[in-house]
Design a protein around this motif. Sequence first.
Motif, PDB file in Angstrom:
ATOM      1  N   MET A 103     -67.135 -76.746  15.797  1.00 13.77           N
ATOM      2  CA  MET A 103     -65.989 -77.618  15.987  1.00 13.77           C
ATOM      3  C   MET A 103     -65.016 -76.925  16.939  1.00 13.77           C
ATOM      4  N   ASP A 104     -64.605 -77.626  17.980  1.00 17.36           N
ATOM      5  CA  ASP A 104     -63.641 -77.087  18.930  1.00 17.36           C
ATOM      6  C   ASP A 104     -62.243 -77.536  18.538  1.00 17.36           C
ATOM      7  N   PHE A 105     -61.388 -76.575  18.241  1.00 18.83           N
ATOM      8  CA  PHE A 105     -60.029 -76.899  17.842  1.00 18.83           C
ATOM      9  C   PHE A 105     -59.131 -77.019  19.062  1.00 18.83           C
ATOM     10  N   LYS A 106     -58.219 -77.985  19.000  1.00 20.90           N
ATOM     11  CA  LYS A 106     -57.265 -78.198  20.079  1.00 20.90           C
ATOM     12  C   LYS A 106     -55.931 -77.558  19.712  1.00 20.90           C
ATOM     13  N   ASP A 107     -55.184 -77.153  20.720  1.00 15.46           N
ATOM     14  CA  ASP A 107     -53.911 -76.466  20.486  1.00 15.46           C
ATOM     15  C   ASP A 107     -52.781 -77.400  20.077  1.00 15.46           C
ATOM     16  N   ASN A 108     -52.924 -78.695  20.334  1.00 17.53           N
ATOM     17  CA  ASN A 108     -51.808 -79.616  20.123  1.00 17.53           C
ATOM     18  C   ASN A 108     -51.672 -80.129  18.687  1.00 17.53           C
ATOM     19  N   LEU A 109     -52.573 -79.726  17.803  1.00 14.47           N
ATOM     20  CA  LEU A 109     -52.557 -80.210  16.421  1.00 14.47           C
ATOM     21  C   LEU A 109     -52.929 -79.073  15.484  1.00 14.47           C
ATOM     22  N   PRO A 110     -52.217 -78.921  14.355  1.00 12.38           N
ATOM     23  CA  PRO A 110     -52.572 -77.844  13.417  1.00 12.38           C
ATOM     24  C   PRO A 110     -54.044 -77.929  12.998  1.00 12.38           C
ATOM     25  N   ILE A 111     -54.648 -76.775  12.816  1.00 14.73           N
ATOM     26  CA  ILE A 111     -56.077 -76.716  12.497  1.00 14.73           C
ATOM     27  C   ILE A 111     -56.398 -77.447  11.196  1.00 14.73           C
ATOM     28  N   TYR A 112     -55.532 -77.327  10.189  1.00 15.56           N
ATOM     29  CA  TYR A 112     -55.850 -77.974   8.911  1.00 15.56           C
ATOM     30  C   TYR A 112     -55.901 -79.492   9.065  1.00 15.56           C
ATOM     31  N   ILE A 113     -55.079 -80.054   9.955  1.00 12.82           N
ATOM     32  CA  ILE A 113     -55.103 -81.501  10.191  1.00 12.82           C
ATOM     33  C   ILE A 113     -56.383 -81.884  10.930  1.00 12.82           C
ATOM     34  N   GLN A 114     -56.808 -81.056  11.865  1.00  8.07           N
ATOM     35  CA  GLN A 114     -58.061 -81.320  12.568  1.00  8.07           C
ATOM     36  C   GLN A 114     -59.240 -81.281  11.597  1.00  8.07           C
ATOM     37  N   ILE A 115     -59.179 -80.368  10.633  1.00  6.09           N
ATOM     38  CA  ILE A 115     -60.232 -80.283   9.612  1.00  6.09           C
ATOM     39  C   ILE A 115     -60.183 -81.520   8.716  1.00  6.09           C
ATOM     40  N   MET A 116     -58.990 -81.938   8.361  1.00  2.00           N
ATOM     41  CA  MET A 116     -58.843 -83.168   7.569  1.00  2.00           C
ATOM     42  C   MET A 116     -59.468 -84.351   8.306  1.00  2.00           C
ATOM     43  N   ASN A 117     -59.158 -84.482   9.593  1.00  2.00           N
ATOM     44  CA  ASN A 117     -59.698 -85.589  10.386  1.00  2.00           C
ATOM     45  C   ASN A 117     -61.221 -85.523  10.463  1.00  2.00           C
ATOM     46  N   TYR A 118     -61.741 -84.309  10.584  1.00  4.36           N
ATOM     47  CA  TYR A 118     -63.194 -84.119  10.616  1.00  4.36           C
ATOM     48  C   TYR A 118     -63.820 -84.603   9.299  1.00  4.36           C
ATOM     49  N   ILE A 119     -63.224 -84.220   8.180  1.00  3.75           N
ATOM     50  CA  ILE A 119     -63.764 -84.616   6.873  1.00  3.75           C
ATOM     51  C   ILE A 119     -63.621 -86.123   6.672  1.00  3.75           C
ATOM     52  N   LYS A 120     -62.502 -86.685   7.110  1.00  2.04           N
ATOM     53  CA  LYS A 120     -62.326 -88.140   7.021  1.00  2.04           C
ATOM     54  C   LYS A 120     -63.427 -88.871   7.783  1.00  2.04           C
ATOM     55  N   ARG A 121     -63.735 -88.387   8.983  1.00  2.00           N
ATOM     56  CA  ARG A 121     -64.816 -88.992   9.772  1.00  2.00           C
ATOM     57  C   ARG A 121     -66.157 -88.866   9.048  1.00  2.00           C
ATOM     58  N   GLU A 122     -66.393 -87.715   8.446  1.00  2.40           N
ATOM     59  CA  GLU A 122     -67.641 -87.501   7.711  1.00  2.40           C
ATOM     60  C   GLU A 122     -67.760 -88.483   6.550  1.00  2.40           C
ATOM     61  N   ILE A 123     -66.643 -88.779   5.901  1.00  2.09           N
ATOM     62  CA  ILE A 123     -66.643 -89.733   4.784  1.00  2.09           C
ATOM     63  C   ILE A 123     -66.846 -91.151   5.305  1.00  2.09           C
ATOM     64  N   ILE A 124     -66.130 -91.513   6.364  1.00  3.13           N
ATOM     65  CA  ILE A 124     -66.229 -92.862   6.925  1.00  3.13           C
ATOM     66  C   ILE A 124     -67.636 -93.156   7.438  1.00  3.13           C
ATOM     67  N   THR A 125     -68.236 -92.184   8.096  1.00  7.41           N
ATOM     68  CA  THR A 125     -69.572 -92.380   8.667  1.00  7.41           C
ATOM     69  C   THR A 125     -70.678 -92.166   7.637  1.00  7.41           C
ATOM     70  N   LYS A 126     -70.275 -91.872   6.426  1.00  3.95           N
ATOM     71  CA  LYS A 126     -71.186 -91.682   5.292  1.00  3.95           C
ATOM     72  C   LYS A 126     -72.079 -90.447   5.425  1.00  3.95           C
ATOM     73  N   ASN A 127     -71.674 -89.516   6.276  1.00  2.02           N
ATOM     74  CA  ASN A 127     -72.345 -88.215   6.275  1.00  2.02           C
ATOM     75  C   ASN A 127     -72.022 -87.497   4.972  1.00  2.02           C
ATOM     76  N   ILE A 128     -70.848 -87.817   4.422  1.00  5.24           N
ATOM     77  CA  ILE A 128     -70.505 -87.428   3.050  1.00  5.24           C
ATOM     78  C   ILE A 128     -70.393 -88.734   2.280  1.00  5.24           C
ATOM     79  N   LYS A 129     -71.293 -88.960   1.360  1.00  2.00           N
ATOM     80  CA  LYS A 129     -71.347 -90.217   0.604  1.00  2.00           C
ATOM     81  C   LYS A 129     -70.181 -90.329  -0.379  1.00  2.00           C
ATOM     82  N   GLU A 130     -69.933 -91.572  -0.845  1.00  2.00           N
ATOM     83  CA  GLU A 130     -68.920 -91.778  -1.883  1.00  2.00           C
ATOM     84  C   GLU A 130     -69.292 -90.918  -3.088  1.00  2.00           C
ATOM     85  N   GLY A 131     -68.354 -90.101  -3.535  1.00  2.19           N
ATOM     86  CA  GLY A 131     -68.616 -89.218  -4.663  1.00  2.19           C
ATOM     87  C   GLY A 131     -69.431 -87.987  -4.299  1.00  2.19           C
TER      88      GLY A 131
END
Length: 113
Positions: free
Chosen positions: A1-29
């Motif tokens: 994962m390439d982190f950008k300087d304009n956003l805190p890393i923890y928020i970028q990680i949150m966004n990454y996990i949100k995408r994983e949940i939305i795309t069902k790479n991480i299933k419900e539960g």
Amino acid sequence: MDFKDNLPIYIQIMNYIKREIITKNIKEGGKLPSVRELSSTLTVNPNTIQRAYAELEREELVFTQRGMGTFATEDVKKIENLKREMAKELVDNFLIEMQSLNFTIEEIKNLID
């Protein structure tokens, strides 16, 4: 994962996990990687992962079971709402960028068609 300087890393990680949940790479539960495992994979401090998980839990997108780990929400409606919110943000950003290039709404519509 390439982190950008304009956003805190923890928020970028949150966004990454949100995408994983939305795309069902991480299933419900489904189980999320442990803090230690994800910090090693992303080469970031475990405290940063812990903060991202805590914020996701505050947003009720994940839950923690003591001794078992952190899991994605099982609330399908919450996931669908998140998907819509993220799509709206993408569209809003797209429109702002296009308008900054002096495209009119009509020109943007024509490009999309």
